[in-house]
Scaffold this active site. Structure first.
Site, PDB file in Angstrom:
ATOM      1  N   GLY A 150     -29.497 -34.723  -6.813  1.00 27.13           N
ATOM      2  CA  GLY A 150     -29.628 -34.828  -5.351  1.00 27.13           C
ATOM      3  C   GLY A 150     -30.555 -35.930  -4.881  1.00 27.13           C
ATOM      4  O   GLY A 150     -30.950 -35.947  -3.718  1.00 27.13           O
ATOM      5  N   GLU A 181     -31.978 -25.651 -10.128  1.00 31.47           N
ATOM      6  CA  GLU A 181     -32.435 -25.087  -8.852  1.00 31.47           C
ATOM      7  C   GLU A 181     -32.717 -23.588  -8.984  1.00 31.47           C
ATOM      8  O   GLU A 181     -33.595 -23.049  -8.318  1.00 31.47           O
ATOM      9  CB  GLU A 181     -31.393 -25.363  -7.750  1.00 31.47           C
ATOM     10  N   ASN A 209     -19.947 -28.367  -7.616  1.00 30.04           N
ATOM     11  CA  ASN A 209     -20.966 -27.357  -7.327  1.00 30.04           C
ATOM     12  C   ASN A 209     -21.361 -27.507  -5.856  1.00 30.04           C
ATOM     13  O   ASN A 209     -22.131 -28.399  -5.508  1.00 30.04           O
ATOM     14  CB  ASN A 209     -22.177 -27.579  -8.257  1.00 30.04           C
ATOM     15  N   TRP A 210     -20.810 -26.634  -5.023  1.00 31.21           N
ATOM     16  CA  TRP A 210     -21.067 -26.751  -3.573  1.00 31.21           C
ATOM     17  C   TRP A 210     -22.478 -26.293  -3.200  1.00 31.21           C
ATOM     18  O   TRP A 210     -22.917 -26.483  -2.073  1.00 31.21           O
ATOM     19  CB  TRP A 210     -20.062 -25.913  -2.792  1.00 31.21           C
ATOM     20  N   LYS A 211     -23.159 -25.620  -4.107  1.00 29.06           N
ATOM     21  CA  LYS A 211     -24.495 -25.048  -3.812  1.00 29.06           C
ATOM     22  C   LYS A 211     -24.388 -24.162  -2.566  1.00 29.06           C
ATOM     23  O   LYS A 211     -23.381 -23.488  -2.416  1.00 29.06           O
ATOM     24  CB  LYS A 211     -25.534 -26.155  -3.669  1.00 29.06           C
ATOM     25  N   GLY A 262     -22.494 -32.368  -7.425  1.00 28.11           N
ATOM     26  CA  GLY A 262     -23.066 -31.602  -6.318  1.00 28.11           C
ATOM     27  C   GLY A 262     -22.722 -32.250  -4.990  1.00 28.11           C
ATOM     28  O   GLY A 262     -21.617 -32.091  -4.467  1.00 28.11           O
ATOM     29  N   GLY A 263     -23.651 -33.020  -4.449  1.00 26.41           N
ATOM     30  CA  GLY A 263     -23.505 -33.642  -3.122  1.00 26.41           C
ATOM     31  C   GLY A 263     -22.148 -34.292  -2.878  1.00 26.41           C
ATOM     32  O   GLY A 263     -21.520 -34.059  -1.829  1.00 26.41           O
ATOM     33  N   HIS A 274     -28.774 -23.337 -13.733  1.00 23.33           N
ATOM     34  CA  HIS A 274     -28.946 -24.579 -12.963  1.00 23.33           C
ATOM     35  C   HIS A 274     -30.437 -24.766 -12.671  1.00 23.33           C
ATOM     36  O   HIS A 274     -31.159 -23.786 -12.421  1.00 23.33           O
ATOM     37  CB  HIS A 274     -28.152 -24.490 -11.660  1.00 23.33           C
TER      38      HIS A 274
END
Ligand code: PGA
Length: 222
Positions: free
Chosen positions: A156, A84, A8-10, A206-207, A82
């Site tokens: 995160g 976020e 998940n590159w966001k 993610g990160g 998600h």
């Protein structure tokens, strides 16, 4: 079944050159890459996903992207709900339920994110989110949904959920739904395998998915 690893590159990387560089390094991996919408059509890979979608297939919804449009581009997966999006964009369980149904209708595989915030009771939140988000979805369709257990406090922050605790949540989710269940929240290559070992069917990263070397390690170790 091989563990499913999803990147998940966001809202990253911050420019196209960096995005292309990263994609070229990871595109051959056996993993699903979810870049920002704007980069999706520039990339070609059998395993692409989106980070969100709208709950209607078309219409007067300025700024939205529909599940059908994603399917037409050749995407297989879409992340829905998600934390976020729930927190920053005020997505409710009702909206998430509609998005899940629309994604399924378009033939996409939804990845539904659930999980508690710091101080909240994990079981209570998981129960409530599953009940509301999956309302009215047929048994057959439920099997097409992938669940990502992502405790919000672990996302995160580097404060990943200890495997014993994650395993308890996994057991609880399994009592409610029979499908693939992933773990997400500060996954790195040192701890990634431990979630697979306790029974998760994959990871939502993610990160660490923005660091090609680290992500390659995670995929290869899985
Ligand atoms: P993180 O993000 O790996 O950076 O914690 C996971 C996610 O939000 O899906």
């Amino acid at each position: 079944m091989k563990p499913l690893i999803i990147a998940n590159w966001k809202c990253n990387p911050k420019n196209l050159i960096e995005a292309k560089k990263l994609f070229n390094k990871v595109k051959k991996l056996n993993a699903v890459i979810c870049p920002p919408f704007i980069y999706i059509s520039l990339f070609k890979s059998a395993n692409l996903g989106a980070q969100n979608c709208h709950y209607e297939q078309s219409g007067a919804y300025t700024g939205e992207i529909s599940p059908k449009m994603l399917k037409d581009l050749g995407l297989k997966y879409v992340i829905i709900g998600h934390s976020e999006r729930r927190i920053h964009f005020k997505e409710t369980d009702e909206m998430i339920n509609k998005k899940l149904k629309a994604a399924l209708k378009a033939g996409l595989k939804p990845i539904l994110c659930i999980g508690e915030k710091k101080g909240e009771n994990a079981k209570k939140i998981i129960s409530s989110q599953l009940k509301k988000d999956l309302k009215g979805i047929s048994k057959k369709d439920l099997r097409k949904i992938i669940i990502a257990y992502e405790p919000v406090w672990a996302i995160g922050t580097g404060d990943f959920c200890k495997t014993e605790k994650a395993k308890k949540a996994l057991g609880f989710i399994k009592q409610k739904i029979n499908t693939r269940i992933l773990y997400g929240g500060s996954v790195n290559s040192k701890i990634s395998k431990s979630y697979i070992k306790v029974g998760f069917n994959g990871l939502l990263v993610g990160g660490a998915s923005l660091d090609a070397k680290e992500f390659i390690k995670i995929v290869k170790n899985a």
